[in-house]
Design a protein around this motif. Structure first.
Motif, PDB file in Angstrom:
ATOM      1  N   GLU A  20      35.200  33.736  43.451  1.00  0.00           N
ATOM      2  CA  GLU A  20      35.084  33.814  41.988  1.00  0.00           C
ATOM      3  C   GLU A  20      34.111  34.923  41.591  1.00  0.00           C
ATOM      4  OE1 GLU A  20      33.795  31.053  38.188  1.00  0.00           O
ATOM      5  OE2 GLU A  20      34.621  30.063  39.967  1.00  0.00           O
ATOM      6  N   ASP A  21      32.986  35.028  42.275  1.00  0.00           N
ATOM      7  CA  ASP A  21      32.024  36.106  41.988  1.00  0.00           C
ATOM      8  C   ASP A  21      32.670  37.471  42.184  1.00  0.00           C
ATOM      9  OD1 ASP A  21      30.087  34.189  41.462  1.00  0.00           O
ATOM     10  OD2 ASP A  21      29.032  34.470  43.373  1.00  0.00           O
ATOM     11  N   THR A  24      34.914  38.059  39.158  1.00  0.00           N
ATOM     12  CA  THR A  24      34.216  38.209  37.873  1.00  0.00           C
ATOM     13  C   THR A  24      33.331  39.452  37.836  1.00  0.00           C
ATOM     14  OG1 THR A  24      32.485  36.662  38.566  1.00  0.00           O
ATOM     15  CG2 THR A  24      34.317  35.764  37.280  1.00  0.00           C
ATOM     16  N   LYS A  25      33.172  40.121  38.955  1.00  0.00           N
ATOM     17  CA  LYS A  25      32.381  41.350  38.993  1.00  0.00           C
ATOM     18  C   LYS A  25      33.031  42.464  38.176  1.00  0.00           C
ATOM     19  CE  LYS A  25      29.947  44.410  42.109  1.00  0.00           C
ATOM     20  NZ  LYS A  25      29.492  44.619  43.472  1.00  0.00           N
ATOM     21  N   THR A  27      36.496  43.501  35.394  1.00  0.00           N
ATOM     22  CA  THR A  27      37.378  42.920  34.380  1.00  0.00           C
ATOM     23  C   THR A  27      38.833  42.953  34.800  1.00  0.00           C
ATOM     24  OG1 THR A  27      35.839  43.622  32.662  1.00  0.00           O
ATOM     25  CG2 THR A  27      38.079  43.070  31.953  1.00  0.00           C
ATOM     26  N   GLU A  46      43.684  40.906  33.406  1.00  0.00           N
ATOM     27  CA  GLU A  46      42.382  40.248  33.327  1.00  0.00           C
ATOM     28  C   GLU A  46      42.582  38.782  33.681  1.00  0.00           C
ATOM     29  OE1 GLU A  46      40.267  40.854  29.646  1.00  0.00           O
ATOM     30  OE2 GLU A  46      41.175  42.829  29.401  1.00  0.00           O
ATOM     31  N   ARG A  48      40.602  34.750  34.038  1.00  0.00           N
ATOM     32  CA  ARG A  48      39.484  33.938  33.561  1.00  0.00           C
ATOM     33  C   ARG A  48      39.367  32.683  34.419  1.00  0.00           C
ATOM     34  NH1 ARG A  48      38.888  37.925  30.739  1.00  0.00           N
ATOM     35  NH2 ARG A  48      38.724  38.014  28.508  1.00  0.00           N
ATOM     36  N   PHE A  49      38.141  32.327  34.748  1.00  0.00           N
ATOM     37  CA  PHE A  49      37.840  31.069  35.415  1.00  0.00           C
ATOM     38  C   PHE A  49      37.171  30.183  34.371  1.00  0.00           C
ATOM     39  CE2 PHE A  49      37.941  34.297  38.663  1.00  0.00           C
ATOM     40  CZ  PHE A  49      38.566  33.695  39.737  1.00  0.00           C
TER      41      PHE A  49
END
Length: 159
Positions: A20-21, A24-25, A27, A46, A48-49
């Motif tokens: 996840e990191d 999310t780093k 876009t 894009e 989203r979590f």
């Protein structure tokens, strides 16, 4: 057996957070879908979590959305970043995209994300079939970490 992001994170919390990191780093990432003729299509996306789910939102009637409505299988590749050094490793997720039409679920997503066209977009939640991370360790070997629903995390070293 159906695994959403929350179920994956419960099964492998540290690995899920690492992946996840990684997503999310940046876009924008690359989504692969299947065309009518079965050939692959790649497009930017894009992700989203939110609320225990990995969400895919798309413009109305976009070709990638139409691909997923016809065949829900997808692969998602994390953006490699500037220079493609991949210092944080490479992350990939495969699964099935399930369109969300429930007005309450869509309203929660809209409230969090505030998409450009809140009344007109495709929204998909994901069911995971595989999560893979490849990273370089100590400039000596590649480490492949692979998770599939119902299986333990597998780590493979390649020199």
């Amino acid at each position: 057996m159906s695994f959403n992001w929350e179920a994956f994170a419960a099964a492998e919390p540290a690995f899920a957070q690492t992946v996840e990191d990684r997503f999310t780093k940046y876009t924008h990432h690359v989504l692969a879908t299947l065309r009518k003729d079965g050939s692959p299509r790649t497009t930017g996306l894009e992700v989203r979590f939110l609320n225990g789910e990995l969400w895919l939102g798309m413009m109305p009637r976009s070709v990638k959305a139409l691909d997923l409505l016809r065949d829900p299988r997808f692969a998602l590749q994390a953006n490699p970043g500037a220079g493609a050094e991949m210092t944080d490793g490479d992350a990939r997720i495969t699964g099935r995209a399930i369109e969300v039409r429930d007005p309450q679920e869509r309203a929660k997503y809209v409230g969090e994300v505030q998409p450009p066209s809140p009344d007109s977009f495709h929204l998909f939640r994901t069911e995971l079939t595989e999560v893979v991370r490849t990273s370089l360790k100590d400039n000596a070997y590649l480490l492949l970490e692979t998770w599939k629903p119902g299986e333990p995390l597998r780590r493979t070293k390649r020199a």
